[in-house]
Design an enzyme around this catalytic site. Structure first.
Site, PDB file in Angstrom:
ATOM      1  N   GLY A 108      34.866  42.966  83.351  1.00 47.54           N
ATOM      2  CA  GLY A 108      34.267  44.238  83.784  1.00 47.54           C
ATOM      3  C   GLY A 108      35.252  44.930  84.710  1.00 47.54           C
ATOM      4  CB  ILE A 141      35.089  42.952  89.728  1.00 49.37           C
ATOM      5  CG1 ILE A 141      34.184  43.891  90.523  1.00 49.37           C
ATOM      6  CG2 ILE A 141      35.756  41.929  90.656  1.00 49.37           C
ATOM      7  CD1 ILE A 141      32.987  43.241  91.191  1.00 49.37           C
ATOM      8  CB  THR A 171      34.332  36.856  94.099  1.00 47.13           C
ATOM      9  OG1 THR A 171      34.926  37.351  92.897  1.00 47.13           O
ATOM     10  CG2 THR A 171      35.392  36.299  95.006  1.00 47.13           C
ATOM     11  CB  SER A 172      30.646  36.166  89.684  1.00 47.17           C
ATOM     12  OG  SER A 172      30.480  34.777  89.451  1.00 47.17           O
ATOM     13  NE  ARG A 173      24.631  37.986  92.866  1.00 45.57           N
ATOM     14  CZ  ARG A 173      25.363  38.928  93.451  1.00 45.57           C
ATOM     15  NH1 ARG A 173      26.609  38.683  93.827  1.00 45.57           N
ATOM     16  NH2 ARG A 173      24.847  40.116  93.686  1.00 45.57           N
ATOM     17  CD  GLU A 185      25.268  33.184  98.392  1.00 45.37           C
ATOM     18  OE1 GLU A 185      24.923  34.246  98.956  1.00 45.37           O
ATOM     19  OE2 GLU A 185      26.045  33.146  97.429  1.00 45.37           O
ATOM     20  CG  HIS A 189      27.652  36.700  98.960  1.00 45.72           C
ATOM     21  ND1 HIS A 189      26.597  36.344  98.152  1.00 45.72           N
ATOM     22  CD2 HIS A 189      28.216  37.799  98.371  1.00 45.72           C
ATOM     23  CE1 HIS A 189      26.507  37.200  97.142  1.00 45.72           C
ATOM     24  NE2 HIS A 189      27.486  38.093  97.256  1.00 45.72           N
TER      25      HIS A 189
END
Ligand code: DGY
Length: 330
Positions: A157, A159, A237-239, A268, A286
């Site tokens: 995408g 990013i 760095t996504s989920r 988290e 995060h």
């Protein structure tokens, strides 16, 4: 006439709150902490528009708490915290904040994690601060050179493409996997399309940029980590739930891979997570989108999405556009 009401689940920096206050009644959950569920229900019940964070679980009960709710505006790009299908059934637009500023912030943070873990900066720092450093030494804390290495981007995408742009400047070869092939991207970055397993077997650094969906839950688990090179690094760095953390902990402990750079986690925060004890991973809380520029833009976008819906206009970013026909004035 009474002004429409906006409930914000936590104080957010920048111009968003003043912007909303100009035209609406605004309530912000007053404590700078995660809002308790009872307070969230109260807030939703009171408002016409909800501005929420990725830490707020906006499920059926919350959405159902107010039949007059007109819009849910998430202060995040990802919206896996919201039951979008249910909001759609209720005819409520769900908006998010995928601006260029967020793309650049997350791409930069991805790169920061990659450089930090491959250069072992967190170990270097500890070594100096804890006074272990006695003299320069040929073998001290050796890391990996980035130039000429292969970066595997999972999810191309905005990013993922931003990370590719930076990788090209650093002299990396780029391979990628995605549900769709992107030929212009391949030409621009001399990038090669690979299946996920081919990518995992060949990349020196694997970086994840997929949304959290049923199909991407634990996309990286035991089998996939076993496929990676022993010298390779994983960046996420996504989920958090895109990676099976139990598997990753085992992979790092037993050196199936060289290291990991993580910004997101399955839970988290988790104070007792076994990853905290491992030296071959660098962990951030995060904060990939935590630049002044990105957070300002996220706030503005989240506020403007609300203003648009409450004024009967199309919001800039809506994830369930199929409901707009019923809420937007022609
Ligand atoms: C997002 O916007 O989804 C990011 O994860 C926030 O940091």
């Amino acid at each position: 006439m009474l002004k429409p009401k906006v409930f914000i689940t936590r104080n957010i920096p920048g111009s968003a709150i003043p912007l909303l206050k100009k035209q609406f009644q605004v309530k912000v959950y007053p404590k700078d902490q995660f809002i308790p569920r009872t307070e969230l229900i109260k807030g939703v019940n009171w408002c016409d528009a909800l501005l929420c964070l990725l830490t707020d679980k906006i499920d059926k009960e919350i959405i159902g708490a107010n039949p007059r709710l007109k819009v849910i505006s998430n202060y995040a790009v990802g919206y896996d915290n919201i039951d979008v299908a249910y909001a759609t059934r209720k005819g409520i637009p769900v908006c998010n904040t995928p601006s260029q500023q967020v793309v650049e912030a997350v791409a930069e943070h991805t790169f920061a994690l990659m450089l930090a873990v491959t250069k072992r900066l967190h170990e270097d720092e500890e070594y100096v601060r804890e006074h272990f450093w006695k003299s320069w030494a040929p073998n001290l804390l050796l890391g990996m050179q980035i130039l000429g290495k292969t970066l595997g981007i999972v999810g191309l995408g905005k990013i993922g493409s931003g990370v590719a742009r930076r990788a090209a400047c650093m002299g990396m070869k780029v391979i990628y996997s995605d549900v769709n092939r992107n030929l212009p991207f391949e030409r621009q970055f001399k990038a090669k399309y690979r299946s996920l397993s081919q990518l995992l077997k060949t990349a020196d650094v694997v970086t994840l940029h997929v949304p959290l969906l049923k199909s991407t839950y634990h996309l990286i688990s035991f089998k996939q980590l076993k496929m990676m090179k022993k010298t390779a690094y994983l960046i996420n760095t996504s989920r958090g739930s895109v990676v099976n953390e139990q598997a990753l902990t085992k992979a790092l402990k037993h050196h199936w891979i060289a290291g990991a750079g993580l910004d997101v986690y399955e839970s988290e925060p988790d104070k007792n997570h076994p990853l905290h004890k491992l030296k071959n991973c660098i962990l951030t809380p995060h904060t990939a989108s935590a630049t002044v520029e990105a957070r300002e833009q996220m706030g503005k976008d989240a506020a403007e999405n609300i203003i648009a819906v409450l004024q009967g206009r199309k919001p800039k970013k809506v994830v369930n556009s199929e409901v707009l026909c019923c809420v937007i004035q022609a």
